[in-house]
Design an enzyme around this catalytic site. Structure first.
Site, PDB file in Angstrom:
ATOM      1  N   TYR A 277       0.853  -1.197   0.000  1.00 47.28           N
ATOM      2  CA  TYR A 277       0.000   0.000   0.000  1.00 47.28           C
ATOM      3  C   TYR A 277       0.886   1.242   0.000  1.00 47.28           C
ATOM      4  O   TYR A 277       1.357   1.691   1.027  1.00 47.28           O
ATOM      5  CB  TYR A 277      -0.968  -0.010   1.188  1.00 47.28           C
ATOM      6  CG  TYR A 277      -1.878  -1.223   1.246  1.00 47.28           C
ATOM      7  CD1 TYR A 277      -2.115  -2.018   0.115  1.00 47.28           C
ATOM      8  CD2 TYR A 277      -2.510  -1.585   2.432  1.00 47.28           C
ATOM      9  CE1 TYR A 277      -2.940  -3.126   0.172  1.00 47.28           C
ATOM     10  CE2 TYR A 277      -3.339  -2.699   2.502  1.00 47.28           C
ATOM     11  CZ  TYR A 277      -3.544  -3.457   1.366  1.00 47.28           C
ATOM     12  OH  TYR A 277      -4.368  -4.567   1.436  1.00 47.28           O
TER      13      TYR A 277
ATOM     14  N   HIS B 167       0.485 -11.966   0.953  1.00 53.39           N
ATOM     15  CA  HIS B 167      -0.551 -11.166   0.281  1.00 53.39           C
ATOM     16  C   HIS B 167      -1.243 -11.931  -0.842  1.00 53.39           C
ATOM     17  O   HIS B 167      -2.460 -11.824  -1.030  1.00 53.39           O
ATOM     18  CB  HIS B 167       0.088  -9.884  -0.268  1.00 53.39           C
ATOM     19  CG  HIS B 167      -0.828  -8.717  -0.331  1.00 53.39           C
ATOM     20  ND1 HIS B 167      -0.427  -7.416  -0.158  1.00 53.39           N
ATOM     21  CD2 HIS B 167      -2.170  -8.644  -0.565  1.00 53.39           C
ATOM     22  CE1 HIS B 167      -1.468  -6.611  -0.286  1.00 53.39           C
ATOM     23  NE2 HIS B 167      -2.533  -7.320  -0.535  1.00 53.39           N
TER      24      HIS B 167
ATOM     25  N   SER C 219     -12.651  -5.691   1.538  1.00 54.09           N
ATOM     26  CA  SER C 219     -13.685  -5.030   0.731  1.00 54.09           C
ATOM     27  C   SER C 219     -15.081  -5.457   1.196  1.00 54.09           C
ATOM     28  O   SER C 219     -15.934  -5.843   0.385  1.00 54.09           O
ATOM     29  CB  SER C 219     -13.503  -5.329  -0.768  1.00 54.09           C
ATOM     30  OG  SER C 219     -12.220  -4.915  -1.209  1.00 54.09           O
ATOM     31  N   PRO C 220     -15.361  -5.372   2.514  1.00 53.23           N
ATOM     32  CA  PRO C 220     -16.653  -5.830   3.035  1.00 53.23           C
ATOM     33  C   PRO C 220     -17.823  -4.956   2.596  1.00 53.23           C
ATOM     34  O   PRO C 220     -18.976  -5.374   2.669  1.00 53.23           O
ATOM     35  CB  PRO C 220     -16.460  -5.762   4.559  1.00 53.23           C
ATOM     36  CG  PRO C 220     -15.434  -4.688   4.755  1.00 53.23           C
ATOM     37  CD  PRO C 220     -14.487  -4.817   3.579  1.00 53.23           C
ATOM     38  N   LEU C 221     -17.486  -3.739   2.126  1.00 53.93           N
ATOM     39  CA  LEU C 221     -18.539  -2.844   1.627  1.00 53.93           C
ATOM     40  C   LEU C 221     -18.562  -2.857   0.101  1.00 53.93           C
ATOM     41  O   LEU C 221     -19.097  -1.948  -0.534  1.00 53.93           O
ATOM     42  CB  LEU C 221     -18.295  -1.412   2.140  1.00 53.93           C
ATOM     43  CG  LEU C 221     -18.278  -1.261   3.659  1.00 53.93           C
ATOM     44  CD1 LEU C 221     -17.808   0.135   4.062  1.00 53.93           C
ATOM     45  CD2 LEU C 221     -19.658  -1.550   4.255  1.00 53.93           C
ATOM     46  N   GLY C 222     -17.972  -3.908  -0.477  1.00 51.80           N
ATOM     47  CA  GLY C 222     -17.935  -3.982  -1.941  1.00 51.80           C
ATOM     48  C   GLY C 222     -17.211  -2.785  -2.532  1.00 51.80           C
ATOM     49  O   GLY C 222     -17.669  -2.204  -3.511  1.00 51.80           O
TER      50      GLY C 222
ATOM     51  N   GLY D   2     -17.086   0.067  -1.519  1.00 54.36           N
ATOM     52  CA  GLY D   2     -17.931   1.251  -1.394  1.00 54.36           C
ATOM     53  C   GLY D   2     -19.282   1.101  -2.071  1.00 54.36           C
ATOM     54  O   GLY D   2     -20.242   1.785  -1.717  1.00 54.36           O
ATOM     55  N   PHE D   3     -19.405   0.178  -3.013  1.00 56.45           N
ATOM     56  CA  PHE D   3     -20.634   0.104  -3.818  1.00 56.45           C
ATOM     57  C   PHE D   3     -21.863  -0.245  -2.979  1.00 56.45           C
ATOM     58  O   PHE D   3     -22.951   0.317  -3.174  1.00 56.45           O
ATOM     59  CB  PHE D   3     -20.469  -0.918  -4.956  1.00 56.45           C
ATOM     60  CG  PHE D   3     -21.622  -0.911  -5.906  1.00 56.45           C
ATOM     61  CD1 PHE D   3     -21.718   0.078  -6.884  1.00 56.45           C
ATOM     62  CD2 PHE D   3     -22.642  -1.852  -5.820  1.00 56.45           C
ATOM     63  CE1 PHE D   3     -22.801   0.109  -7.753  1.00 56.45           C
ATOM     64  CE2 PHE D   3     -23.726  -1.816  -6.679  1.00 56.45           C
ATOM     65  CZ  PHE D   3     -23.810  -0.834  -7.655  1.00 56.45           C
TER      66      PHE D   3
HETATM   67  N1  LIG Z   1      -5.755  -8.737   1.072  1.00 53.06           N
HETATM   68  C1  LIG Z   1      -6.056  -8.067  -0.011  1.00 53.06           C
HETATM   69  O1  LIG Z   1      -5.674  -8.440  -1.109  1.00 53.06           O
HETATM   70  C2  LIG Z   1      -6.867  -6.815   0.099  1.00 53.06           C
HETATM   71  C3  LIG Z   1      -7.482  -6.255  -1.037  1.00 53.06           C
HETATM   72  C4  LIG Z   1      -8.247  -5.099  -0.892  1.00 53.06           C
HETATM   73  C5  LIG Z   1      -8.383  -4.519   0.364  1.00 53.06           C
HETATM   74  N2  LIG Z   1      -7.763  -5.081   1.452  1.00 53.06           N
HETATM   75  C6  LIG Z   1      -7.913  -4.501   2.809  1.00 53.06           C
HETATM   76  O2  LIG Z   1      -9.289  -4.394   3.104  1.00 53.06           O
HETATM   77  C7  LIG Z   1      -9.609  -3.058   3.488  1.00 53.06           C
HETATM   78  C8  LIG Z   1     -11.031  -2.700   3.102  1.00 53.06           C
HETATM   79  O3  LIG Z   1     -11.287  -2.969   1.731  1.00 53.06           O
HETATM   80  P1  LIG Z   1     -11.555  -1.838   0.642  1.00 53.06           P
HETATM   81  O4  LIG Z   1     -11.041  -0.517   1.134  1.00 53.06           O
HETATM   82  O5  LIG Z   1     -11.074  -2.384  -0.634  1.00 53.06           O
HETATM   83  O6  LIG Z   1     -13.129  -1.804   0.494  1.00 53.06           O
HETATM   84  P2  LIG Z   1     -14.390  -1.461   1.426  1.00 53.06           P
HETATM   85  O7  LIG Z   1     -13.989  -1.371   2.838  1.00 53.06           O
HETATM   86  O8  LIG Z   1     -15.427  -2.423   1.001  1.00 53.06           O
HETATM   87  O9  LIG Z   1     -14.826  -0.035   0.855  1.00 53.06           O
HETATM   88  C9  LIG Z   1     -14.042   1.111   0.980  1.00 53.06           C
HETATM   89  C10 LIG Z   1     -14.711   2.222   0.188  1.00 53.06           C
HETATM   90  O10 LIG Z   1     -15.999   2.474   0.721  1.00 53.06           O
HETATM   91  C11 LIG Z   1     -16.161   3.819   1.086  1.00 53.06           C
HETATM   92  N3  LIG Z   1     -16.895   3.807   2.371  1.00 53.06           N
HETATM   93  C12 LIG Z   1     -16.464   3.298   3.558  1.00 53.06           C
HETATM   94  N4  LIG Z   1     -17.426   3.396   4.505  1.00 53.06           N
HETATM   95  C13 LIG Z   1     -18.486   3.981   3.904  1.00 53.06           C
HETATM   96  C14 LIG Z   1     -19.783   4.354   4.341  1.00 53.06           C
HETATM   97  N5  LIG Z   1     -20.170   4.127   5.600  1.00 53.06           N
HETATM   98  N6  LIG Z   1     -20.615   4.947   3.444  1.00 53.06           N
HETATM   99  C15 LIG Z   1     -20.235   5.172   2.161  1.00 53.06           C
HETATM  100  N7  LIG Z   1     -19.030   4.842   1.681  1.00 53.06           N
HETATM  101  C16 LIG Z   1     -18.152   4.255   2.540  1.00 53.06           C
HETATM  102  C17 LIG Z   1     -14.767   4.386   1.181  1.00 53.06           C
HETATM  103  O11 LIG Z   1     -14.725   5.725   0.742  1.00 53.06           O
HETATM  104  P3  LIG Z   1     -14.307   6.940   1.725  1.00 53.06           P
HETATM  105  O12 LIG Z   1     -12.868   6.787   2.036  1.00 53.06           O
HETATM  106  O13 LIG Z   1     -14.614   8.127   0.882  1.00 53.06           O
HETATM  107  O14 LIG Z   1     -15.192   6.809   2.936  1.00 53.06           O
HETATM  108  C18 LIG Z   1     -13.964   3.518   0.215  1.00 53.06           C
HETATM  109  O15 LIG Z   1     -13.981   4.057  -1.077  1.00 53.06           O
HETATM  110  C19 LIG Z   1      -8.526  -2.218   2.803  1.00 53.06           C
HETATM  111  O16 LIG Z   1      -8.366  -0.975   3.430  1.00 53.06           O
HETATM  112  C20 LIG Z   1      -7.310  -3.115   2.942  1.00 53.06           C
HETATM  113  O17 LIG Z   1      -6.729  -2.943   4.223  1.00 53.06           O
HETATM  114  C21 LIG Z   1      -7.021  -6.230   1.325  1.00 53.06           C
END
Ligand SMILES: NC(=O)c1ccc[n+]([C@@H]2O[C@H](COP(=O)([O-])OP(=O)(O)OC[C@H]3O[C@@H](n4cnc5c(N)ncnc54)[C@H](OP(=O)(O)O)[C@@H]3O)[C@@H](O)[C@H]2O)c1
Length: 329
Positions: A57, A125, A204-207, A209-210
């Protein structure tokens, strides 16, 4: 906040962690360092004790950020980071690398960047097809016996890899994508983790952000935003996938919660050893996401979600082809 144990490892963490990737990488420009440090500290003040980062990252910048942000309370939190890639001079990923000497070098560098003397949870990873997983597990086992690492994790590994790794060094957690619109882990992964006593950390538990409803077919992303190359985020796919957003909004209204909270509460309701790590750069969303731990979905709610989901077909792959080849190995 409630705490959960990752499998049978004895590693206790807040029921909802903080995914820190987006503060430095992946979703457009990095957040200003002072603001990012403030957000991470506000997360701790509100009960978050599980912070997720990776060498990749930035690369490196996100680990450095966490090192600085967590320093005042380092001994009260669990920090997870990851190894497994080579980088070119511009910081782009230039291939996988889980060779033992690389894992050792990354561990030493991560310790420095994280300003700590031990990595709580060290994930591979992505599974490296050129290095037997036994060698990877054996190297992390040695790092654990040397006191540099406490727990071993894998990310996007398939069940055979998990079993082989676990036989050499018990795996504390698997971190893979899992959410209302990506449920593949339910087929083989979750039963295997349950059998072996391994915790699960959905990324990516929130897809991405989607699922929160904050993104629509008309949303435009920053040119550096990874979602520009994700098939599931093409304009057409977003239009088709609006059905997920509508379903979540309906349940959220019924539960007097938000869509993001329902998406996270649904994950928490699947197994007591699941710990999602939503990412955000904004305090109000951080607070909203944390409160998902208080949203209880009843058996009836879960059954209603299940039958509604059965009528929705997700449109678009979750990764472009060149990255899809690296998952579930
Ligand atoms: N192991 C792997 O290969 C891998 C891959 C991907 C991710 N990850 C880890 O998983 C973590 C989370 O996954 P992710 O960031 O990909 O996806 P996510 O948590 O599903 O979604 C993040 C996105 O959602 C938005 N968001 C968050 N809370 C919200 C809410 N309450 N309402 C509206 N929008 C919201 C954020 O935008 P804003 O910032 O504008 O709020 C951001 O764009 C990452 O930070 C990383 O540490 C690991």
């Amino acid at each position: 906040m409630q705490t959960r144990e990752l499998g049978k490892s004895g590693l206790g963490v807040s029921a909802i962690g903080l995914g820190c990737m987006g503060l430095s990488y992946g979703y457009g420009p990095a957040t200003d360092t002072r603001d990012a440090i403030a957000l991470i500290r506000q997360a701790f003040e509100r009960g978050v004790t599980f912070f997720d980062t990776a060498e990749a990252y930035g690369p490196y910048k996100n680990e450095e950020l966490l090192g600085e942000a967590l320093a005042p309370f380092r001994d009260q939190v669990v920090v997870a980071t990851k190894f497994g890639f080579n980088f070119d001079a511009n910081g782009g990923q230039s291939g996988m690398n889980s060779r033992p000497e690389q894992i050792r070098a990354v561990a030493d560098q991560a310790l420095r960047r994280l300003k700590t003397d031990v990595i709580d949870l060290f994930y591979q990873h992505r599974v490296d097809p050129d290095v037997p997983i036994e060698d990877v597990a054996g190297t992390v086992k040695a790092l654990i016996s040397e006191g540099k690492v406490k727990h071993f994790g894998l990310s996007e590994a398939g069940v055979q890899t998990i079993r082989r790794a676990h036989a050499v060094q018990p795996v504390t957690a698997l971190q893979s994508e899992y959410s209302l619109w990506w449920r593949e882990p339910e087929q083989e992964i979750l039963p295997t983790l349950e059998e072996l006593g391994i915790g699960f950390v959905p990324f990516s538990p929130l897809g991405k952000g989607f699922l929160t409803g904050a993104i629509s077919e008309t949303t435009t992303f920053d040119s550096k935003d990874f979602r520009n190359i994700v098939p599931r985020f093409s304009q057409e796919a977003r239009k088709a996938n609006q059905a997920f957003v509508d379903l979540l909004a309906e349940i959220a209204a019924h539960k007097k919660a938000t869509s993001a909270q329902v998406a996270l509460a649904w994950l928490l309701a699947q197994k007591p050893w699941i710990v999602p790590i939503p990412g955000t750069t904004k305090l109000h969303r951080l607070e909203e996401n944390i409160r998902a731990a208080e949203v209880e979905l009843t058996a009836e709610d879960l059954a209603n979600i299940e039958s509604a989901l059965a009528t929705i077909k997700v449109e678009g792959d979750r990764y472009p082809a060149h990255l899809q080849a690296r998952v579930n190995r």
